[in-house]
Design an enzyme around this catalytic site. Structure first.
Site, PDB file in Angstrom:
ATOM      1  N   GLY A  25       0.628  -1.145   0.015  1.00  0.00           N
ATOM      2  CA  GLY A  25       0.157  -0.069  -0.070  1.00  0.00           C
ATOM      3  C   GLY A  25       0.898   1.196   0.037  1.00  0.00           C
ATOM      4  N   GLN A  60       3.457   9.888   1.124  1.00  0.00           N
ATOM      5  CA  GLN A  60       4.388   9.237   1.007  1.00  0.00           C
ATOM      6  C   GLN A  60       5.380   9.408  -0.083  1.00  0.00           C
ATOM      7  OE1 GLN A  60       2.369   5.248   2.069  1.00  0.00           O
ATOM      8  NE2 GLN A  60       4.296   5.237   3.294  1.00  0.00           N
ATOM      9  N   HIS A 104      -4.895   1.730   6.907  1.00  0.00           N
ATOM     10  CA  HIS A 104      -3.515   2.343   7.181  1.00  0.00           C
ATOM     11  C   HIS A 104      -3.339   3.498   6.100  1.00  0.00           C
ATOM     12  CE1 HIS A 104       0.955   1.784   7.878  1.00  0.00           C
ATOM     13  NE2 HIS A 104       0.944   2.482   6.537  1.00  0.00           N
ATOM     14  N   HIS A 146      -3.030   7.688   6.527  1.00  0.00           N
ATOM     15  CA  HIS A 146      -1.855   8.784   5.851  1.00  0.00           C
ATOM     16  C   HIS A 146      -2.370   9.987   5.062  1.00  0.00           C
ATOM     17  CE1 HIS A 146       1.829   6.663   5.973  1.00  0.00           C
ATOM     18  NE2 HIS A 146       1.559   5.551   5.522  1.00  0.00           N
TER      19      HIS A 146
END
Ligand SMILES: [Zn+2]
Length: 185
Positions: free
Chosen positions: A61, A66, A150, A154
Site C-alpha cells: 500500500g 508518502q 492504514h 496517511h
C-alpha cells in the site's frame, strides 16, 4: 504499508517515474491531504507511478503523501502483483463502516525497520472514486481491511505509530533517533 517479508520483485517493464518514498518525520506525512478535483490524464499517470513505486519499495500500500504529494490518493495491492483483481486505486476514499477488531503487526514504507502490533477494525467498507471520478465501494477483511485503514490514515496525516500506546511510541521514536544518529535512517 510494508510487506511482512521482503519478496523478490519480478522484473517489470515500466517507463514511468519511480518516486522515492519519504520517511518520518517529513512534515508532508503529518498534513491532511487535499481532495482530488481533477480527474485528468495526469491523475491516471500518477496512479500508475504510485503502483510501480509501491512494488519497487516492496509495499502492499502507498499513499500520495508518502511520495510528497499531499493529495487524497492511495494504492493498495495485498496480492503484491499476483492478482490484478486485488489492485485498488482509491481517490478521495472515505471509511463508511468498520466492524470487529484485529490486532496484527504493521509496518510502513515511511518507517522502515519499524513493526508494531496495531489494533484495527476486522472488516471495513470504504467508498472512493476511481481515476475517472466514478464512485465505487470496496469491502475488506483482515489484511485488506488493515491496508485500507492504514492508507486512509496517511491521507489524514496519521501514522501507525500514532495508534500504539505512548510507551511503545516512545520506544519506537528512540529507535528512530538511534538510527538517525548512525546515519541509517
Ligand atoms: Zn504507511
Amino acid at each position: 504499508m510494508a510487506t511482512k517479508t521482503a519478496e523478490k520483485t519480478a522484473e517489470r517493464k515500466f517507463a514511468g517515474k519511480i518516486h522515492e518514498v519519504v520517511k518520518y518525520p517529513d512534515p508532508v506525512l503529518a498534513r491532511r491531504a487535499s481532495e482530488v478535483t481533477e480527474f485528468d490524464h495526469a491523475l491516471g499517470t500518477l496512479v500508475e507511478e504510485m503502483f510501480e513505486s509501491m512494488y519497487a519499495a516492496q509495499g502492499i500500500g502507498l499513499a500520495a503523501p508518502q511520495i510528497a504529494i499531499s493529495k487524497r490518493i492511495a494504492v493498495i495491492d495485498v496480492s503484491f502483483g499476483k492478482n490484478e483483481a486485488e489492485k485498488y486505486a482509491l481517490i478521495n476514499p472515505v471509511v463508511l463502516l468498520g466492524e470487529g477488531r484485529q490486532v496484527e503487526e504493521e509496518g510502513c514504507l515511511s518507517l522502515p525497520e519499524i513493526r508494531e502490533k496495531v489494533t484495527r477494525a476486522e472488516r471495513v467498507r470504504v467508498k472512493a472514486q476511481n481515476v475517472k471520478g466514478e464512485w465505487f465501494e470496496v469491502e475488506g477483511t483482515e489484511l485488506l481491511a488493515r491496508a485500507l485503514l492504514h492508507e486512509i490514515d496517511h491521507l489524514d496525516g496519521v501514522l501507525f505509530i500514532d495508534r500504539v500506546s505512548r510507551l511503545k511510541r516512545e520506544l519506537i521514536l528512540r529507535k528512530i533517533r538511534k538510527l538517525q544518529k548512525n546515519g541509517e535512517w
